[in-house]
Design an enzyme around this catalytic site. Structure first.
Site, PDB file in Angstrom:
ATOM      1  N   GLU A  17       1.141  -1.263   0.002  1.00 17.02           N
ATOM      2  CA  GLU A  17       0.153   0.166   0.180  1.00 17.02           C
ATOM      3  C   GLU A  17       0.916   1.051   0.178  1.00 17.02           C
ATOM      4  OE1 GLU A  17      -3.939  -0.872   2.622  1.00 17.02           O
ATOM      5  OE2 GLU A  17      -2.430  -0.880   4.055  1.00 17.02           O
ATOM      6  N   HIS A  27      -0.318   4.140   8.759  1.00 20.74           N
ATOM      7  CA  HIS A  27      -1.742   3.412   8.357  1.00 20.74           C
ATOM      8  C   HIS A  27      -1.635   2.269   9.534  1.00 20.74           C
ATOM      9  CE1 HIS A  27      -4.371   1.492   6.046  1.00 20.74           C
ATOM     10  NE2 HIS A  27      -3.904   0.824   5.853  1.00 20.74           N
ATOM     11  N   HIS A  60      -4.735  -0.364  11.761  1.00 23.41           N
ATOM     12  CA  HIS A  60      -5.735  -1.321  11.626  1.00 23.41           C
ATOM     13  C   HIS A  60      -6.336  -1.059  12.924  1.00 23.41           C
ATOM     14  CE1 HIS A  60      -4.189  -3.294   8.477  1.00 23.41           C
ATOM     15  NE2 HIS A  60      -4.643  -2.006   7.463  1.00 23.41           N
ATOM     16  N   HIS A 106     -11.864  -0.875   7.658  1.00 22.78           N
ATOM     17  CA  HIS A 106     -10.088  -0.760   7.138  1.00 22.78           C
ATOM     18  C   HIS A 106      -9.599  -0.402   8.577  1.00 22.78           C
ATOM     19  CE1 HIS A 106      -7.051  -0.243   3.972  1.00 22.78           C
ATOM     20  NE2 HIS A 106      -6.286  -0.818   5.099  1.00 22.78           N
TER      21      HIS A 106
END
Lengths: 277, 277, 277, 277
Positions: D80, D99, D101, D169
């Site tokens: 990503e 980034h 989760h 996500h």
């Protein structure tokens, strides 16, 4: 002369450490066992947090919660000894007792909501979990169980069961031996956590049937799962450097096996523990 | 003569340790893999908590859950072997199975509320998560899966899916290989935790579409994310001193790579694992 | 010449470490104590997270929160010193203060819901837990307590109580000595956690009666439970390698005992701490 | 010839370790920084979990997310990367991106409920937290951000803000420097946890006013709290043995200071970090 109580002292120190390491008891709470050969006595640490209890901290008390021999200068007993003494007095089948304030039980202690067995391991809460409310007989108190009559009242509330919730205070759990005690302390906590999660989820509770609860209780207390759990807890203590120091090497091995295997089962059913690591 | 099963034994011991260290399995629960060359057999530890399993604890069983060679004296198998044997029998595509009682699933096991994929990693629960209720065919039991017919019933409930919730008991998860098994065990737990959090938040659930779930499932199972996760878990075990002892040095390296890379993907897509650290 | 403040510095460093290790304070927050012999001064670390505070980080301040001697170059004080100074000024009976942002209190800080004593240890929140809202007198601010008038306003909101919740910010806790401070910081957090759990459970709250709360408060602050808790926290720090370095060996032992035993109780009631371990 | 990027590589490795150790990122997720002297490049680890990233794992990429020099055989980039490249392209003021989760955000990612600043540290979420939904432009996908157009769409959704929630996500957070990035990643998580707790408590949310949020944001980003937090995280990593290996000794010290102090503040306001510890 070797101390004949050394194995029992060591086992009890291990049990204290396990309930601490597994998160059931914090600074407060206490764990005891009935004297292995004199049922009119019990063993318990002097006033220390279970996490730091050593075998050498453990003293003998009568069922009236008096020290069998005077405590050395500066050594103080727990304030709530009568919880232990009065339950051993009222319940000859009880050989181990723990009192604690685990957070999972406190919402039930506060609200009076009934605990139910919600999965097979949760069957260890027993057939019923009675409540004891210090207000009923004693009105306003500091909530602790300090006087013999308070201990007797709690033992009466426990009745023939194995776990009693004390309103606005905590829980007291009983068992036939130390392994079963630790097992019940841990899995009754898991079941309480589960009941809180189920409430938050918002669905109706679906407890075990009485038949399921009885069969799951019996199964959990068989020697194999009991020994497996005791090994798991012991290894975790050792890895964490939390295993009690000064254990009598040979005696302790035997003691561990005895504690792990001494379930209410015919000896013939016991596994050759020796082969286990 | 070197043990041809040494790499598999080592991988399986690592998988046992990972699911323990990452908090999926506690004292109870068990993890197995199908025999790498004989699909009519599977490998599983003797009755010990996954956290303490060593490669040397692992034995071979037939799909009828009988030991291939008699177990040494004092060595006992898990009580619920038929969970593994009957799933391997019914599902030739399954090469690894884990059974556990993680708290995140238990509210669903109790209430019967359906699990839904709520984020991309949660797609690992699979297309559907069926329930199995021991009451349906067997009435009151101790909730465990002990008899062959109970194992067959559970395998039937699993059907073509990869995760089955057992009412008032726990979860059983299946996979094509050990890495995928650990991955599914961990991320299905995260998804269950998320569903509980969403319920507590009080908003309507917004699950993945079937198309999203399928594509996210495929992506998660590609060699790169699978190897990345396996490295992460392995390093964490090593740092914590929890990596299984006695690993056959060379064999184990290869085995780790094999376990990490053996996803259902063409070999050409596999990365040169050797370059990794 | 030995530093006469060495024992106090060491005790304060230990208290900083305990509230960090036990999860009450993270990177931010701070802990102070009144000067042991000059009530017009207090001791507090330079601007560092409590988890890393050493005895050598601790400096003396006047009750106007000015350093008694100029701070060395590059040494900066905490921004919110006036929380401490203004409370010591307004409350001669307060000898220790902690300010923190523990997550358990923040929902109450946000909603303004009143904290209630829900179990015996929770009685340590005190008779009442007032709120302070920076908006009332100061309108839009950065929420911190930076100006003397903000500190005075907070001290006024605290009034005669021992814990004050600061709207959209955190909590400030006061005590008669360092042990009591740590005790109150920890068990008031447990009580806040419990109140959140009770809310999630959905039953009506059943708080202690005023009489129960008063008696439980008194009991918790007796030398025995206070010393037991201090030993527990200290041993946990030592096991974790978190005990502050550079402690003046002899002084520190005495200091620990003093801190542990200096409850508002007649000396005759104090236990021979020396015999402990 | 010494590597001029060594300090930056080391800082970035530390940042990776901190967000892992503090529980923000697990096996997946990634952290990058813009090249210190060439704003048309950014630095990021090869595909590894942040918990195991070393300085030597870090490579240079163009803003089109192409490696500046071909990656060595067997070295693979994260899937990503375009999250990072497209945000650096669209936002010249952004110098660091993460980034992840984290579970605390996932209920919001699922439900679409707006995040609000609920205490002073929570002001770090920024003035507004926009959502990005892959469905809006791309329909059914595997939810990941793999194509340049997906990265551009995400960067557009982020707009002038500092945190964007990705439906079903995870979250992407941006900052002016690495310290601010870690700070925002951690305290935005705390604020999300708080919002969930407030919802469970059942009271109306009482967010900061825009004026409070702005002032608290400014205050949190001043050099003193930023340096204090960086020291706290670094010491915790070191104590845990998690500090990245192979740090260029001298360079790393300077680099740490630079990272800790490089807030958008005049140099004259910077504290003499050298005097610290």
């Amino acid at each position: 002369m070797p101390d004949p109580l050394a194995p029992a002292r060591h086992d009890l120190a291990v049990a204290n450490r396990v309930v601490s390491y597994e998160g059931i008891i914090d600074a407060f709470g206490h764990v005891s066992m009935r004297h292995p050969t004199r049922p009119d006595r019990y063993l318990i640490s002097r006033s220390r947090s279970p996490e730091v209890v050593e075998a050498s901290d453990i003293y003998e008390f009568t069922l009236d919660s008096e020290p069998v021999t005077p405590l050395p200068p500066g050594i103080r007993p727990y304030g709530e000894l009568v919880i232990h003494g009065e339950i051993y007095k009222a319940r000859p089948d009880v050989h181990a007792v723990a009192h604690h304030h685990n957070m999972a039980f406190l919402p039930f202690c506060n609200s009076g909501e009934e605990l139910l067995p919600l999965y097979h391991m949760g069957a260890q809460i027993g057939e019923k979990v009675p409540f004891w409310d210090s207000r009923d007989e004693f009105g306003d108190t500091n909530l602790l169980v300090l006087k013999p009559e308070e201990g007797r009242s709690l033992a009466k509330a426990l009745g023939p069961y194995w776990l009693v919730l004390m309103r606005r205070h905590g829980a007291t759990v009983a068992a036939k031996n130390l392994t079963e005690l630790v097992f019940r302390a841990i899995y009754s906590t898991r079941n309480a956590e589960l009941q809180l999660m189920c409430k938050a989820q918002g669905a109706a509770l679906s407890p075990l049937t009485p038949g399921e609860a009885k069969m799951a209780w019996d199964r959990n207390l068989q020697p194999r799962p009991q020994a497996r759990a005791w090994e798991y807890w012991s290894v975790r203590l050792k890895k964490a450097g939390e295993y009690p120091a000064g254990a009598p090497k040979k005696a302790s091995k035997k003691a561990t096996k005895r504690a792990a295997h001494k379930a209410a089962k015919p000896a013939a059913k016991r596994r050759a523990g020796k082969k286990r690591r």
